[in-house]
Motif scaffolding. Structure first.
Motif, short mmCIF file in Angstrom:
data_model
loop_
_atom_site.label_atom_id
_atom_site.label_comp_id
_atom_site.label_asym_id
_atom_site.label_seq_id
_atom_site.Cartn_x
_atom_site.Cartn_y
_atom_site.Cartn_z
N GLN A 58 35.84 -11.73 13.51
CA GLN A 58 35.34 -10.47 12.81
C GLN A 58 34.43 -9.55 13.75
O GLN A 58 33.55 -10.30 14.35
N VAL A 59 34.36 -8.42 13.76
CA VAL A 59 33.50 -7.63 14.43
C VAL A 59 32.17 -7.24 13.55
O VAL A 59 32.23 -7.06 12.50
N GLN A 60 31.29 -7.46 14.19
CA GLN A 60 29.86 -7.19 13.63
C GLN A 60 29.09 -6.16 14.68
O GLN A 60 29.32 -6.11 15.84
N LEU A 61 28.21 -5.41 14.00
CA LEU A 61 27.39 -4.52 14.45
C LEU A 61 25.87 -5.27 14.39
O LEU A 61 25.55 -5.46 13.39
N VAL A 62 25.49 -5.32 15.47
CA VAL A 62 24.03 -6.03 15.61
C VAL A 62 23.03 -5.09 16.15
O VAL A 62 22.93 -4.73 17.21
N GLU A 63 22.01 -4.63 14.92
CA GLU A 63 20.93 -4.03 15.29
C GLU A 63 19.80 -4.51 15.90
O GLU A 63 19.45 -5.71 15.23
N SER A 64 18.83 -4.02 16.52
CA SER A 64 17.73 -4.39 16.96
C SER A 64 16.70 -3.41 17.48
O SER A 64 17.28 -2.04 17.63
N GLY A 65 15.48 -3.56 17.35
CA GLY A 65 14.59 -2.41 18.00
C GLY A 65 13.63 -1.94 16.77
O GLY A 65 12.76 -1.08 17.24
N GLY A 66 13.83 -2.55 15.59
CA GLY A 66 12.79 -1.69 14.73
C GLY A 66 11.62 -2.28 14.67
O GLY A 66 11.19 -3.30 15.31
N GLY A 67 10.71 -1.84 13.94
CA GLY A 67 9.13 -2.41 13.79
C GLY A 67 8.32 -1.52 13.04
O GLY A 67 8.71 -0.56 12.50
N LEU A 68 7.00 -1.76 13.33
CA LEU A 68 5.96 -1.08 12.82
C LEU A 68 5.37 -0.31 13.85
O LEU A 68 4.93 -0.85 15.20
N HIS A 82 26.36 2.66 12.21
CA HIS A 82 28.01 2.72 11.55
C HIS A 82 28.59 3.11 12.52
O HIS A 82 28.39 3.75 13.60
N ALA A 83 30.21 2.50 12.68
CA ALA A 83 31.11 2.63 13.40
C ALA A 83 32.54 2.94 12.90
O ALA A 83 32.66 2.22 11.82
N ILE A 84 33.36 3.86 13.39
CA ILE A 84 34.69 3.92 13.21
C ILE A 84 35.54 3.32 13.94
O ILE A 84 35.24 4.14 15.17
N ASP A 85 36.64 2.61 13.71
CA ASP A 85 37.47 2.35 15.00
C ASP A 85 38.59 3.07 14.84
O ASP A 85 39.01 3.91 14.16
N PRO A 86 39.71 2.99 15.82
CA PRO A 86 40.81 3.79 16.04
C PRO A 86 41.63 3.80 14.81
O PRO A 86 42.56 4.72 14.64
N ARG A 87 41.43 2.85 13.96
CA ARG A 87 42.33 2.62 12.72
C ARG A 87 41.83 3.07 11.60
O ARG A 87 42.26 3.25 10.48
N ALA A 88 40.63 3.61 12.00
CA ALA A 88 39.54 4.46 10.88
C ALA A 88 39.08 3.51 9.85
O ALA A 88 38.71 3.65 8.56
N PHE A 89 38.97 2.27 10.36
CA PHE A 89 38.18 1.35 9.57
C PHE A 89 36.71 1.54 9.92
O PHE A 89 36.17 1.79 11.05
N HIS A 90 35.56 1.37 8.74
CA HIS A 90 34.46 1.68 8.83
C HIS A 90 33.67 -0.01 9.19
O HIS A 90 34.00 -0.56 8.26
N TYR A 91 32.67 0.34 9.75
CA TYR A 91 31.99 -0.93 9.95
C TYR A 91 30.36 -0.69 9.99
O TYR A 91 30.12 0.42 10.17
N TRP A 92 29.61 -1.42 9.32
CA TRP A 92 28.16 -1.38 9.22
C TRP A 92 27.19 -2.51 9.71
O TRP A 92 27.76 -3.52 9.43
N GLY A 93 26.10 -2.18 10.17
CA GLY A 93 25.16 -3.42 10.77
C GLY A 93 24.48 -3.70 9.49
O GLY A 93 24.47 -3.20 8.28
N GLN A 94 23.54 -4.78 9.53
CA GLN A 94 22.96 -5.23 8.57
C GLN A 94 21.56 -4.50 8.15
O GLN A 94 20.98 -4.63 7.28
N GLY A 95 21.07 -3.59 9.20
CA GLY A 95 19.90 -2.58 9.15
C GLY A 95 18.82 -3.15 9.88
O GLY A 95 18.58 -4.59 9.79
N VAL A 125 27.91 -4.24 19.67
CA VAL A 125 29.17 -4.66 18.92
C VAL A 125 29.52 -5.96 19.45
O VAL A 125 29.39 -6.43 20.78
N SER A 126 29.81 -6.86 18.45
CA SER A 126 30.01 -8.29 18.74
C SER A 126 31.28 -8.45 19.68
O SER A 126 31.25 -9.85 20.48
N ARG A 127 32.17 -7.77 19.56
CA ARG A 127 33.40 -7.95 20.52
C ARG A 127 33.59 -7.04 21.55
O ARG A 127 33.84 -5.91 21.05
N SER A 128 33.38 -7.53 22.71
CA SER A 128 33.62 -6.40 23.73
C SER A 128 34.95 -5.73 23.74
O SER A 128 35.03 -4.39 24.22
N THR A 129 35.99 -6.24 23.17
CA THR A 129 37.24 -5.59 23.27
C THR A 129 37.33 -4.51 22.32
O THR A 129 38.55 -3.85 22.32
#
Length: 116
Positions: A1-11, A96-109, A24-28
């Motif tokens: 399963q593909v995941q989007l992993v965000e980082s860098g937030g803060g105060l 947020h990302a859209i793959d070539p099949r038009a599937f949408h993916y979201w990170g956890q925030g 993106v969790s899967r490089s392919t």
């Protein structure tokens, strides 16, 4: 399963900078379209910036000239450089990302808080 992993937030203080990353969790897996959204308390989620695989970008009027979206296709990562931050930029930022099949993916925030 593909995941989007965000980082860098803060105060950060007003006028400061932060850089968000979205890996993106899967490089392919390659996305034609990647973007950043944000949602402040009590408000709807809104588009902040977007970038296509070819490089064209677009921005919300509220962040033009302050935020820059970019992507490293080799690392399969998108970035959001945020400068001159304002308290009104405080929100949870989502990748947020859209793959070539038009599937949408979201990170956890990731939380961004700008103090005045």
């Amino acid at each position: 399963q593909v995941q989007l992993v965000e980082s860098g937030g803060g105060l950060v203080q007003a006028g400061g900078s932060l850089r968000l990353s979205c890996a993106v969790s899967r490089s392919t897996v390659r996305f034609n379209y990647m973007s950043w959204y944000r949602q402040a308390p009590g408000k709807q989620r809104e588009l902040v910036a977007a970038i296509t695989s070819g490089g064209p970008t677009n921005y919300a009027d509220s962040v033009k000239g302050r935020f820059t979206i970019s992507r490293d296709n080799a690392q399969n990562t998108a970035y959001l450089q945020m400068n001159s931050l304002k308290p009104e930029d405080t929100a949870v930022y989502y990748c947020h990302a859209i793959d070539p099949r038009a599937f949408h993916y979201w990170g956890q925030g990731t939380q961004v808080t700008v103090s005045s």
